[in-house]
Design a protein around this motif. Structure first.
Motif, PDB file in Angstrom:
ATOM      1  N   ALA A  20      18.611  14.577  27.718  1.00 48.61           N
ATOM      2  CA  ALA A  20      19.942  14.500  27.124  1.00 48.61           C
ATOM      3  C   ALA A  20      19.910  13.416  26.050  1.00 48.61           C
ATOM      4  CB  ALA A  20      20.980  14.167  28.194  1.00 48.61           C
ATOM      5  N   LEU A  21      20.945  13.352  25.251  1.00 46.96           N
ATOM      6  CA  LEU A  21      21.037  12.400  24.143  1.00 46.96           C
ATOM      7  C   LEU A  21      22.299  11.566  24.288  1.00 46.96           C
ATOM      8  CD1 LEU A  21      20.108  11.591  21.137  1.00 46.96           C
ATOM      9  CD2 LEU A  21      21.883  13.208  20.439  1.00 46.96           C
ATOM     10  N   VAL A  22      22.145  10.241  24.150  1.00 38.28           N
ATOM     11  CA  VAL A  22      23.335   9.384  24.064  1.00 38.28           C
ATOM     12  C   VAL A  22      23.875   9.554  22.654  1.00 38.28           C
ATOM     13  CG1 VAL A  22      24.208   7.021  24.039  1.00 38.28           C
ATOM     14  CG2 VAL A  22      22.565   7.705  25.789  1.00 38.28           C
ATOM     15  N   ASP A  23      25.071  10.143  22.550  1.00 40.69           N
ATOM     16  CA  ASP A  23      25.690  10.386  21.252  1.00 40.69           C
ATOM     17  C   ASP A  23      26.391   9.131  20.746  1.00 40.69           C
ATOM     18  OD1 ASP A  23      26.661  12.017  19.062  1.00 40.69           O
ATOM     19  OD2 ASP A  23      28.603  12.020  20.082  1.00 40.69           O
ATOM     20  N   ARG A  41      29.411   8.878  25.467  1.00 39.25           N
ATOM     21  CA  ARG A  41      29.418  10.309  25.186  1.00 39.25           C
ATOM     22  C   ARG A  41      27.961  10.754  25.081  1.00 39.25           C
ATOM     23  NH1 ARG A  41      32.480  10.662  20.537  1.00 39.25           N
ATOM     24  NH2 ARG A  41      34.293  10.503  21.868  1.00 39.25           N
ATOM     25  N   VAL A  42      27.598  11.773  25.858  1.00 40.76           N
ATOM     26  CA  VAL A  42      26.232  12.281  25.851  1.00 40.76           C
ATOM     27  C   VAL A  42      26.223  13.773  25.527  1.00 40.76           C
ATOM     28  CG1 VAL A  42      25.442  10.568  27.525  1.00 40.76           C
ATOM     29  CG2 VAL A  42      26.167  12.819  28.325  1.00 40.76           C
ATOM     30  N   VAL A  43      25.082  14.251  25.018  1.00 40.97           N
ATOM     31  CA  VAL A  43      24.894  15.666  24.732  1.00 40.97           C
ATOM     32  C   VAL A  43      23.803  16.165  25.666  1.00 40.97           C
ATOM     33  CG1 VAL A  43      24.261  17.362  22.978  1.00 40.97           C
ATOM     34  CG2 VAL A  43      25.541  15.322  22.315  1.00 40.97           C
ATOM     35  N   LEU A  44      24.153  17.176  26.462  1.00 37.85           N
ATOM     36  CA  LEU A  44      23.208  17.789  27.402  1.00 37.85           C
ATOM     37  C   LEU A  44      23.161  19.266  27.075  1.00 37.85           C
ATOM     38  CD1 LEU A  44      21.391  17.672  29.903  1.00 37.85           C
ATOM     39  CD2 LEU A  44      23.419  17.977  31.299  1.00 37.85           C
ATOM     40  N   GLU A  67      21.829   7.504  19.998  1.00 39.82           N
ATOM     41  CA  GLU A  67      20.797   8.256  19.282  1.00 39.82           C
ATOM     42  C   GLU A  67      19.455   8.295  20.028  1.00 39.82           C
ATOM     43  OE1 GLU A  67      21.732  10.014  16.507  1.00 39.82           O
ATOM     44  OE2 GLU A  67      23.714   9.161  16.886  1.00 39.82           O
ATOM     45  N   GLN A  68      19.407   7.800  21.265  1.00 35.17           N
ATOM     46  CA  GLN A  68      18.187   7.857  22.072  1.00 35.17           C
ATOM     47  C   GLN A  68      18.346   8.907  23.161  1.00 35.17           C
ATOM     48  OE1 GLN A  68      15.271   5.933  21.711  1.00 35.17           O
ATOM     49  NE2 GLN A  68      16.211   5.378  19.780  1.00 35.17           N
ATOM     50  N   THR A  69      17.228   9.534  23.540  1.00 33.44           N
ATOM     51  CA  THR A  69      17.257  10.518  24.609  1.00 33.44           C
ATOM     52  C   THR A  69      16.941   9.851  25.939  1.00 33.44           C
ATOM     53  OG1 THR A  69      14.938  11.109  24.253  1.00 33.44           O
ATOM     54  CG2 THR A  69      16.590  12.427  23.098  1.00 33.44           C
ATOM     55  N   PHE A  70      17.309  10.541  27.023  1.00 32.89           N
ATOM     56  CA  PHE A  70      17.009  10.048  28.361  1.00 32.89           C
ATOM     57  C   PHE A  70      16.798  11.225  29.298  1.00 32.89           C
ATOM     58  CE2 PHE A  70      21.547  10.568  28.063  1.00 32.89           C
ATOM     59  CZ  PHE A  70      21.931  11.107  29.288  1.00 32.89           C
ATOM     60  N   ARG A  72      16.694  13.004  33.316  1.00 33.74           N
ATOM     61  CA  ARG A  72      17.503  13.079  34.531  1.00 33.74           C
ATOM     62  C   ARG A  72      17.245  11.858  35.407  1.00 33.74           C
ATOM     63  NH1 ARG A  72      18.130  18.314  38.212  1.00 33.74           N
ATOM     64  NH2 ARG A  72      19.568  17.429  39.737  1.00 33.74           N
ATOM     65  N   GLY A  73      18.307  11.270  35.927  1.00 39.02           N
ATOM     66  CA  GLY A  73      18.197  10.126  36.819  1.00 39.02           C
ATOM     67  C   GLY A  73      18.164   8.768  36.124  1.00 39.02           C
ATOM     68  N   ALA A  74      18.116   8.766  34.805  1.00 36.33           N
ATOM     69  CA  ALA A  74      18.054   7.498  34.064  1.00 36.33           C
ATOM     70  C   ALA A  74      19.371   6.738  34.171  1.00 36.33           C
ATOM     71  CB  ALA A  74      17.743   7.755  32.583  1.00 36.33           C
ATOM     72  N   SER A  75      19.268   5.426  34.314  1.00 39.91           N
ATOM     73  CA  SER A  75      20.448   4.561  34.286  1.00 39.91           C
ATOM     74  C   SER A  75      20.759   4.263  32.823  1.00 39.91           C
ATOM     75  CB  SER A  75      20.183   3.263  35.050  1.00 39.91           C
ATOM     76  OG  SER A  75      21.285   2.402  34.940  1.00 39.91           O
ATOM     77  N   LEU A  76      21.949   4.623  32.381  1.00 37.17           N
ATOM     78  CA  LEU A  76      22.324   4.425  30.982  1.00 37.17           C
ATOM     79  C   LEU A  76      22.775   2.994  30.731  1.00 37.17           C
ATOM     80  CD1 LEU A  76      24.337   7.724  30.461  1.00 37.17           C
ATOM     81  CD2 LEU A  76      21.918   7.278  29.991  1.00 37.17           C
ATOM     82  N   ALA A  77      23.378   2.375  31.744  1.00 42.13           N
ATOM     83  CA  ALA A  77      23.869   0.995  31.626  1.00 42.13           C
ATOM     84  C   ALA A  77      24.029   0.402  33.008  1.00 42.13           C
ATOM     85  CB  ALA A  77      25.198   0.979  30.884  1.00 42.13           C
ATOM     86  N   THR A  78      24.116  -0.924  33.049  1.00 40.02           N
ATOM     87  CA  THR A  78      24.400  -1.637  34.288  1.00 40.02           C
ATOM     88  C   THR A  78      25.831  -2.124  34.219  1.00 40.02           C
ATOM     89  OG1 THR A  78      22.099  -2.345  34.473  1.00 40.02           O
ATOM     90  CG2 THR A  78      23.724  -3.573  35.748  1.00 40.02           C
ATOM     91  N   LEU A  79      26.571  -1.870  35.311  1.00 42.06           N
ATOM     92  CA  LEU A  79      27.961  -2.272  35.420  1.00 42.06           C
ATOM     93  C   LEU A  79      28.074  -3.354  36.489  1.00 42.06           C
ATOM     94  CD1 LEU A  79      30.985  -1.673  34.747  1.00 42.06           C
ATOM     95  CD2 LEU A  79      30.941  -0.074  36.657  1.00 42.06           C
TER      96      LEU A  79
END
Length: 82
Positions: A20-23, A41-44, A67-70, A72-79
């Motif tokens: 997927a892509l982080v838009d 917002r991501v594009v899958l 603009e980077q891809t990731f 399945r299962g990737a952590s996009l950020a830490t909260l």
């Protein structure tokens, strides 16, 4: 602390190995968010999705920039909660 990721259920019909892509990030590091607030917002495949914060807290670290891809299962950020 908790991770922000794309829900596994959204990947169920996606071919293995697809990324997927982080838009666009809708928040910045250090910004306070509420539970359910869209944060990225991501594009899958051909769908654009808004990923909500799983809980209230502060975006501690963004791991996948726009603009980077990731995968399945990737952590996009830490909260940081609490």
């Amino acid at each position: 602390m908790t991770g922000i990721a794309l829900d596994d259920a959204l990947w169920k019909d996606v071919e293995p190995g697809t990324e997927a892509l982080v838009d666009q990030w809708l928040v910045k590091e250090g910004e306070r968010v509420t539970a359910g607030q869209p944060v990225v917002r991501v594009v899958l495949v051909k769908a654009t999705l808004e990923v909500p914060a799983p809980a209230a807290g502060v975006i501690e670290k963004i791991h996948v920039p726009a603009e980077q891809t990731f995968a399945r299962g990737a952590s996009l950020a830490t909260l940081r909660t609490g």
